[in-house]
Scaffold this active site. Structure first.
Site, PDB file in Angstrom:
ATOM      1  N   HIS A 195     -65.564  61.334  50.737  1.00 53.97           N
ATOM      2  CA  HIS A 195     -66.329  60.092  50.934  1.00 53.97           C
ATOM      3  C   HIS A 195     -66.436  59.728  52.418  1.00 53.97           C
ATOM      4  CE1 HIS A 195     -67.708  56.131  48.851  1.00 53.97           C
ATOM      5  NE2 HIS A 195     -68.564  56.584  49.756  1.00 53.97           N
ATOM      6  N   ARG A 218     -71.651  57.252  43.435  1.00 54.77           N
ATOM      7  CA  ARG A 218     -70.295  56.977  42.980  1.00 54.77           C
ATOM      8  C   ARG A 218     -69.864  58.071  42.012  1.00 54.77           C
ATOM      9  NH1 ARG A 218     -70.206  54.416  46.835  1.00 54.77           N
ATOM     10  NH2 ARG A 218     -69.674  52.219  47.157  1.00 54.77           N
ATOM     11  N   ASN A 278     -74.908  51.489  56.463  1.00 50.94           N
ATOM     12  CA  ASN A 278     -74.695  52.934  56.538  1.00 50.94           C
ATOM     13  C   ASN A 278     -75.612  53.705  55.590  1.00 50.94           C
ATOM     14  OD1 ASN A 278     -73.460  52.163  54.165  1.00 50.94           O
ATOM     15  ND2 ASN A 278     -71.418  52.899  54.715  1.00 50.94           N
ATOM     16  N   GLN A 334     -60.503  56.913  44.019  1.00 56.09           N
ATOM     17  CA  GLN A 334     -60.377  57.339  45.403  1.00 56.09           C
ATOM     18  C   GLN A 334     -59.131  56.704  46.018  1.00 56.09           C
ATOM     19  OE1 GLN A 334     -65.005  58.277  46.543  1.00 56.09           O
ATOM     20  NE2 GLN A 334     -64.180  56.381  47.273  1.00 56.09           N
TER      21      GLN A 334
END
Length: 399
Positions: free
Chosen positions: A332, A284, A146, A313
């Site tokens: 995210h 991050r 990705n 998260q």
């Protein structure tokens, strides 16, 4: 074997009965020539929602038909969560960076059967890599699956922040036509200086995608790019992050999280940036100091912060990044488009097929192997852990 798979919640209205697009573009290779994941089989239609609980990464039929047990849950945080109940006898755990099951030292100590941790995506900092090395647990991820999705998201965020799209869209939704309000923070990207912290697959792709905007491109990386690439993109290399941020209007962060990069953008680093600069962080959340970012936006040292990543998260409901001014936060989602989900689901299955058959897993997928950093892990990470504080994720309450 028992496979524990931790995935994010289904859509609030239930799984889609149809999708916007009927098929995905056909892509065979990544820009560097590496082939896309190539599992022997696939039990889903590309373009389906796979990263949520009901999607199951398309793995159930494959695993159960081969005699394995698959447990899928979204309960991953706090005392008594389902994932903790099953980790004690799981052989393999699968988790996504977007909704990470933090494999802390304490959890790894309880997982006596654990042989491998698979990241369905890229970025394995939610695993205590030092504990994985100490306990001979292999860590693998689907490298490049990705990366291009994230690079697209970076371009979207840069242009949206500089043009102040979010504010303009809000005005329309509220029934307004306040043009002066809509453009008082809106600028052209053309002519700006754009720099990336790390120029790996994501960072370099983002630079390539920004070049047609006629901007000046900069980068910092532990590994200098070939002269041919620097010449092609007219890149300026910087020996330090500090050197680069002094001259950039927009800084995009694309380095992995490990002890050397944790809290990199703190008060001191942000003070060295051009006044009014923008930060885009799809790497991050823990690379940026939470309070330093909010303070810089309030003071005007930063004009905008577009982040796709948080720590932990899900972010607690009172996380200051939810309410700070001039932000363009997303939950995210950069690397979990329906297109990307097909690639990382295929990658997970390819990894599992290799593991069950005793075949070598692609070297590019390796983060920890046989107690050592390996493959992409040896290139990008340092020893240690970045999972400290992850228990805060239990403070998130669904609304």
């Amino acid at each position: 074997m028992k496979i524990l798979c931790v995935l994010y919640d289904d859509p609030k209205g239930g799984m889609p009965k149809s999708y916007a697009l009927s098929e995905l573009p056909k892509i065979e290779k990544y820009p560097d020539g590496m082939t896309l994941p190539s599992p022997k089989g696939r039990d889903y239609t590309p373009g389906q929602l796979l990263g949520c609980v009901s999607g199951e990464l398309g793995l159930r039929k494959f695993l159960e038909s081969n005699g394995h047990e698959l447990v899928v849950t979204n309960s991953k945080d706090g005392d008594g969560c389902e994932a903790d109940k099953h980790i004690v006898d799981a052989d393999i755990v699968i988790s996504q960076p977007f909704f990470p099951y933090y494999l802390t030292k304490e959890r790894i100590a309880k997982a006596k059967n654990l042989k491998m941790a698979i990241t369905a995506g890229i970025g394995s900092d939610h695993v205590d890599l030092q504990a994985a090395m100490d306990n001979k647990i292999d860590v693998v991820e689907v490298t490049y699956c990705n990366s291009r999705s994230v690079a697209e998201h970076i371009v979207m965020m840069i242009v949206s922040m500089v043009r102040d799209y979010h504010n303009q869209h809000r005005i329309v939704n509220e029934g307004g036509w306040n043009i002066a309000d809509a453009v008082q923070r809106s600028y052209d990207v053309e002519g700006m200086h754009i720099g990336t912290v790390a120029a790996g697959r994501i960072g370099l792709d983002a630079l390539r995608k920004m070049k047609p905007f006629d901007v000046h491109l900069h980068y910092f990386d532990r590994h200098k790019l070939p002269d041919s690439v620097e010449k092609e993109l007219n890149l300026t290399f910087h020996e330090s992050v500090e050197s680069m941020v002094k001259v950039c209007d927009v800084v995009t962060i694309n380095c992995p999280l490990h002890p050397e990069t944790e809290n990199l953008f703190d008060d001191a680093m942000i003070s060295k940036m051009k006044k009014g600069a923008y930060i885009v962080n799809t790497a991050r959340g823990k690379i940026c100091n939470r309070d330093a970012i909010a303070k810089a936006l309030k003071s005007g040292q930063l004009s905008g912060y577009a982040g796709d990543v948080w720590f932990p998260q899900p972010a607690p409901n009172d996380h200051v990044w939810r309410t700070m001014p001039h932000h363009g936060m997303t939950p995210h989602t950069s690397g979990t488009s329906l297109t990307a989900q097909s690639r990382y689901a295929d990658g997970v299955r390819e990894i599992l097929e290799c593991f069950f058959e005793g075949k070598e897993i692609r070297n590019q997928y390796l983060i920890v192997k046989d107690g050592q950093l390996a493959g992409m892990g040896a290139h990008s990470y340092s020893k240690g852990s970045a999972t400290g504080g992850s228990e805060e994720a239990a403070k998130y309450k669904k609304k």
